[in-house]
Enzyme design. Sequence first.
Site, PDB file in Angstrom:
ATOM      1  N   GLY A  19       0.777  -1.230   0.000  1.00 22.29           N
ATOM      2  CA  GLY A  19       0.000   0.000   0.000  1.00 22.29           C
ATOM      3  C   GLY A  19       0.810   1.282   0.000  1.00 22.29           C
ATOM      4  O   GLY A  19       0.339   2.307   0.493  1.00 22.29           O
ATOM      5  N   ASN A  21       1.465   3.043  -2.612  1.00 19.44           N
ATOM      6  CA  ASN A  21       0.732   3.966  -3.499  1.00 19.44           C
ATOM      7  C   ASN A  21      -0.491   4.535  -2.794  1.00 19.44           C
ATOM      8  O   ASN A  21      -0.831   5.697  -2.984  1.00 19.44           O
ATOM      9  CB  ASN A  21       0.345   3.263  -4.799  1.00 19.44           C
ATOM     10  N   HIS A 117       0.596   1.443 -13.500  1.00 19.72           N
ATOM     11  CA  HIS A 117       1.379   0.317 -14.017  1.00 19.72           C
ATOM     12  C   HIS A 117       2.858   0.725 -14.031  1.00 19.72           C
ATOM     13  O   HIS A 117       3.192   1.821 -14.505  1.00 19.72           O
ATOM     14  CB  HIS A 117       0.910  -0.050 -15.427  1.00 19.72           C
ATOM     15  N   GLU A 155     -11.532  -3.084 -20.803  1.00 25.95           N
ATOM     16  CA  GLU A 155     -11.550  -4.552 -20.804  1.00 25.95           C
ATOM     17  C   GLU A 155     -10.215  -5.162 -21.242  1.00 25.95           C
ATOM     18  O   GLU A 155     -10.003  -6.365 -21.065  1.00 25.95           O
ATOM     19  CB  GLU A 155     -12.731  -5.075 -21.657  1.00 25.95           C
TER      20      GLU A 155
HETATM   21  C1  GRF Z   1       3.393  -1.134  -7.563  1.00 26.30           C
HETATM   22  O1  GRF Z   1       4.633  -1.307  -8.161  1.00 26.30           O
HETATM   23  C2  GRF Z   1       2.343  -1.046  -8.614  1.00 26.30           C
HETATM   24  O2  GRF Z   1       2.743  -0.375  -9.765  1.00 26.30           O
HETATM   25  C3  GRF Z   1       2.158  -2.497  -8.914  1.00 26.30           C
HETATM   26  O3  GRF Z   1       2.190  -3.130  -7.635  1.00 26.30           O
HETATM   27  C4  GRF Z   1       2.981  -2.362  -6.774  1.00 26.30           C
HETATM   28  C5  GRF Z   1       2.139  -2.032  -5.580  1.00 26.30           C
HETATM   29  O4  GRF Z   1       2.838  -1.530  -4.514  1.00 26.30           O
HETATM   30  N1  GRF Z   1       1.000  -2.730  -9.713  1.00 26.30           N
HETATM   31  P1  GRF Z   1       2.096  -0.937  -3.256  1.00 26.30           P
HETATM   32  O5  GRF Z   1       1.134  -1.968  -2.703  1.00 26.30           O
HETATM   33  O6  GRF Z   1       1.363   0.323  -3.668  1.00 26.30           O
HETATM   34  O7  GRF Z   1       3.194  -0.638  -2.278  1.00 26.30           O
END
Ligand code: GRF
Length: 218
Positions: A19, A21, A117, A155
Amino acid sequence: MKNSNPVPVRIAVLVSGGGTNLQALLDAEKSGVLHSGHISLVVSSSSKAYALERAALSGVPAVTLSRKVLGGQAAFEDALEQTLKKYRIGLIVLAGFMNILSAEFTKRHDHGIINIHPSLIPSFCGEGFYGLHVHEAALRRGVKVTGATVHFVNEIPDGGEIIMQKAVPIMPRDTPETLQKRVMRRAEWIILPRSAEHVCEQMLEAKNKKARKSGGKA
Ligand code: GRF
């Protein structure tokens, strides 16, 4: 007249892991970078995700919806729809969310779901490109620049309209792990909150425009 103090769009952040992000989004709301949206709900696909702790520490309601526990994709998406309705969610942000959403679900929420992504789409994306695999593939190919992309979800896996991208250099001694960290720090944590703000701002503008057209006061 432009509404100077509109009600922010209610955001649900869908997570599966650490988490970081989600944390970037929470911090952005606190600092005011994100002000057209309000993080109103966290949905985790796993009860063990550290993201749930982050939600609790920030006082954001959180629920766990596991596809396995609920008995499959359809039951999971039904439960998700109900939860989103209950919390009156206007924007869904996928932040390290490890479940693929069905075409029916994404069509129902057209331009209402965004995803982060960890590559510059259209490189190293689509089915099978998740987590460290993305960075392994970039190193294997020998590219010198990678980055992150925020896009609308449709999709096609990683196929929706691109909202924002940020490039990150690859260093000679990079491992998938060191590269992942740099991409997160220098790109993901910056463009995800900015994209969420941008999309929410556009949603509020569209709402105001509609209200003005129908004669209501926006
Ligand atoms: C990030 O690298 C995101 O781009 C990918 O999974 C990771 C998630 O990290 N899809 P976090 O859970 O936000 O630390």
